[in-house]
Design a protein around this motif. Structure first.
Motif, PDB file in Angstrom:
ATOM      1  N   SER A 160      42.443  36.701  38.077  1.00 46.54           N
ATOM      2  CA  SER A 160      41.933  36.108  36.850  1.00 46.54           C
ATOM      3  C   SER A 160      41.430  37.213  35.941  1.00 46.54           C
ATOM      4  CB  SER A 160      40.803  35.115  37.158  1.00 46.54           C
ATOM      5  OG  SER A 160      39.742  35.769  37.837  1.00 46.54           O
ATOM      6  N   HIS A 161      41.449  36.942  34.646  1.00 43.87           N
ATOM      7  CA  HIS A 161      40.885  37.907  33.697  1.00 43.87           C
ATOM      8  C   HIS A 161      40.593  37.197  32.386  1.00 43.87           C
ATOM      9  CE1 HIS A 161      39.998  41.806  31.918  1.00 43.87           C
ATOM     10  NE2 HIS A 161      40.603  41.359  30.826  1.00 43.87           N
ATOM     11  N   ASN A 220      33.482  40.593  36.103  1.00 41.31           N
ATOM     12  CA  ASN A 220      32.852  41.177  37.288  1.00 41.31           C
ATOM     13  C   ASN A 220      32.497  40.109  38.314  1.00 41.31           C
ATOM     14  OD1 ASN A 220      32.990  43.871  36.490  1.00 41.31           O
ATOM     15  ND2 ASN A 220      31.054  43.779  35.377  1.00 41.31           N
ATOM     16  N   TYR A 221      31.938  38.993  37.857  1.00 42.58           N
ATOM     17  CA  TYR A 221      31.539  37.962  38.808  1.00 42.58           C
ATOM     18  C   TYR A 221      32.734  37.215  39.385  1.00 42.58           C
ATOM     19  CZ  TYR A 221      26.540  38.516  38.759  1.00 42.58           C
ATOM     20  OH  TYR A 221      25.278  39.018  38.952  1.00 42.58           O
ATOM     21  N   LEU A 222      33.774  37.018  38.599  1.00 44.31           N
ATOM     22  CA  LEU A 222      34.976  36.403  39.159  1.00 44.31           C
ATOM     23  C   LEU A 222      35.535  37.271  40.281  1.00 44.31           C
ATOM     24  CD1 LEU A 222      36.738  35.098  35.926  1.00 44.31           C
ATOM     25  CD2 LEU A 222      35.635  33.724  37.693  1.00 44.31           C
ATOM     26  N   THR A 253      45.578  29.118  41.505  1.00 43.27           N
ATOM     27  CA  THR A 253      44.741  29.300  42.693  1.00 43.27           C
ATOM     28  C   THR A 253      43.305  29.619  42.317  1.00 43.27           C
ATOM     29  OG1 THR A 253      46.617  30.080  44.007  1.00 43.27           O
ATOM     30  CG2 THR A 253      44.417  30.660  44.790  1.00 43.27           C
ATOM     31  N   SER A 254      43.125  30.531  41.359  1.00 44.41           N
ATOM     32  CA  SER A 254      41.766  30.913  40.960  1.00 44.41           C
ATOM     33  C   SER A 254      41.056  29.747  40.290  1.00 44.41           C
ATOM     34  CB  SER A 254      41.793  32.136  40.046  1.00 44.41           C
ATOM     35  OG  SER A 254      42.499  31.890  38.850  1.00 44.41           O
ATOM     36  N   LEU A 255      41.755  29.000  39.446  1.00 44.05           N
ATOM     37  CA  LEU A 255      41.140  27.843  38.802  1.00 44.05           C
ATOM     38  C   LEU A 255      40.735  26.800  39.839  1.00 44.05           C
ATOM     39  CD1 LEU A 255      43.523  27.455  35.734  1.00 44.05           C
ATOM     40  CD2 LEU A 255      41.116  28.137  35.662  1.00 44.05           C
ATOM     41  N   ASN A 256      41.591  26.589  40.822  1.00 40.06           N
ATOM     42  CA  ASN A 256      41.296  25.619  41.872  1.00 40.06           C
ATOM     43  C   ASN A 256      40.059  26.041  42.668  1.00 40.06           C
ATOM     44  OD1 ASN A 256      42.433  23.114  42.973  1.00 40.06           O
ATOM     45  ND2 ASN A 256      42.672  24.266  44.872  1.00 40.06           N
ATOM     46  N   LYS A 257      39.935  27.343  42.919  1.00 39.61           N
ATOM     47  CA  LYS A 257      38.774  27.821  43.678  1.00 39.61           C
ATOM     48  C   LYS A 257      37.493  27.717  42.854  1.00 39.61           C
ATOM     49  CE  LYS A 257      37.018  31.552  46.562  1.00 39.61           C
ATOM     50  NZ  LYS A 257      37.274  32.876  47.183  1.00 39.61           N
TER      51      LYS A 257
END
Length: 371
Positions: free
Chosen positions: A149-150, A139-141, A226-230
């Protein structure tokens, strides 16, 4: 990604096979020190599946701190240093109540986070995963826009990922300050249209039985590069993100995370990993993944790595204090020649680590040339 380096060419000569993705971010500072980013990418595809392995521990570590801060705001007298116990909700079995690697001899949220960054400890992640519950993380991601992401599972064979362990937290006077019943996840799995989730020609189960059919990753964790980088930017450069996309943690928490993300494996007394099997750059794939010698004092790498099922991933912020260099680099590469998963036969040492290390060194040298 042109290069004459054999370590790079061994991968780039067959890019599709090795599923390479790279994000390189140049960092410039204005006269007041505020950073701005210029990003380049190679084969980035947010919906091309790769197994993120232990990079999933990065958001879990950050969100565990956030949950503690939220609980404190609600009047619960818990801290990152509160000792905890975890229990199986069905049997009542004690999962953990002591930790010999901690100075106090007991587990705490703070200590678990240190272990995650120093050696990517699986058990530490599992405790934080269940403290949070996977719905909290997902939820927070989503709220923070750190997608696609999951988070779906612990790193524990046969684990119940839908129902968490029970927790008890105690203060310094050994008084119970918080008791958390088992949490039940309502989010079963992601619904993202990911490509390449069915891989290979076979896999083995944990008993070693070989199945001659492709391996299905649809129930596994997923984080795009991308999500990891953010997420990394959210820890290191929170003020560059909109307010509603920042983790709800304080400045001291950011400093704590940054400190332990940037330590090498030997820079800790509790826990102490100066034992056989570890070396300074144990979790520093970019620049030093193929080098077990001591790391230079002038270079700090704030990062989180993952390696499993033949996939190596590292998302990193690299700083050279001597040459006034800083940049971000995220990369993933797949090295599984026989295309059989979970058999432990991967080309990490011959292909994967050399590629990651050389990629980091070449980008670093390019940064030197820009000075």
């Amino acid at each position: 990604m042109a290069s004459d380096s054999p370590k790079i060419k061994a991968i780039t000569d067959n890019l599709n096979k090795h599923e390479v993705q790279v994000i390189y971010t140049q960092i410039e500072r204005d006269e007041t020190g505020n950073p701005s980013f210029k990003t380049f990418d190679f084969q980035r595809d947010d919906f091309r599946y790769f197994y993120p392995a232990s990079t999933a521990k990065l958001p879990v570590a950050v969100l565990a701190i956030q949950k503690v801060r939220q609980m404190q705001h609600d009047g619960i007298e818990i801290s990152l240093d509160s000792r905890f116990e975890a229990f199986d909700p069905k049997s009542g079995e004690v999962i953990i109540d002591k930790d010999s690697t901690a100075e106090s001899g007991y587990p705490s949220i703070r200590h678990m986070i240190k272990k995650i960054f120093l050696v990517s400890d699986n058990d530490a992640y599992n405790y934080l995963f269940d403290f949070l519950g996977r719905d909290y993380v997902n939820n927070y991601l989503s709220i923070y826009g750190m997608e696609p992401s999951h988070l779906n599972h612990k790193f524990l064979y046969g684990a119940d990922n839908k129902h968490t362990w029970e927790f008890k937290f105690y203060n310094e006077q050994n008084e119970l300050v918080y008791e958390q019943a088992s949490l039940t996840s309502t989010i079963e799995r992601h619904r993202m249209p990911l490509k390449g989730m069915i891989k290979g020609v076979g896999y083995t189960d944990n008993e070693g039985t070989l199945y001659n059919e492709p391996f299905n990753f649809s129930e596994k964790n997923y984080f795009s590069l991308t999500s990891l980088n953010k997420i990394l930017i959210g820890v290191l450069f929170p003020k560059t993100l909109p307010l509603d996309q920042r983790f709800k943690i304080n400045n001291e928490d950011h400093e704590f995370l940054q400190y332990w993300m940037s330590r090498n494996t030997f820079e800790s007394e509790y826990p102490n990993y100066k034992t056989e099997g570890y070396y300074e750059s144990y979790v520093k794939f970019l620049m030093f993944g193929d080098d077990k010698n001591p790391m230079p004092d002038n270079i700090r790498i704030y990062n989180k790595v993952g390696d499993a099922y033949g996939t190596l991933t590292d998302v990193a912020y690299i700083v050279d204090s001597e040459n006034d260099i800083e940049f971000m680099l995220a990369a993933t590469v797949h090295v599984n020649e026989n295309q059989i998963f979970n058999d432990g036969v991967y080309e990490y040492d011959s292909l994967g680590f050399p590629f990651m290390a050389e990629l980091g060194r070449q980008v670093y040298n390019y940064e030197l040339s820009r000075k």
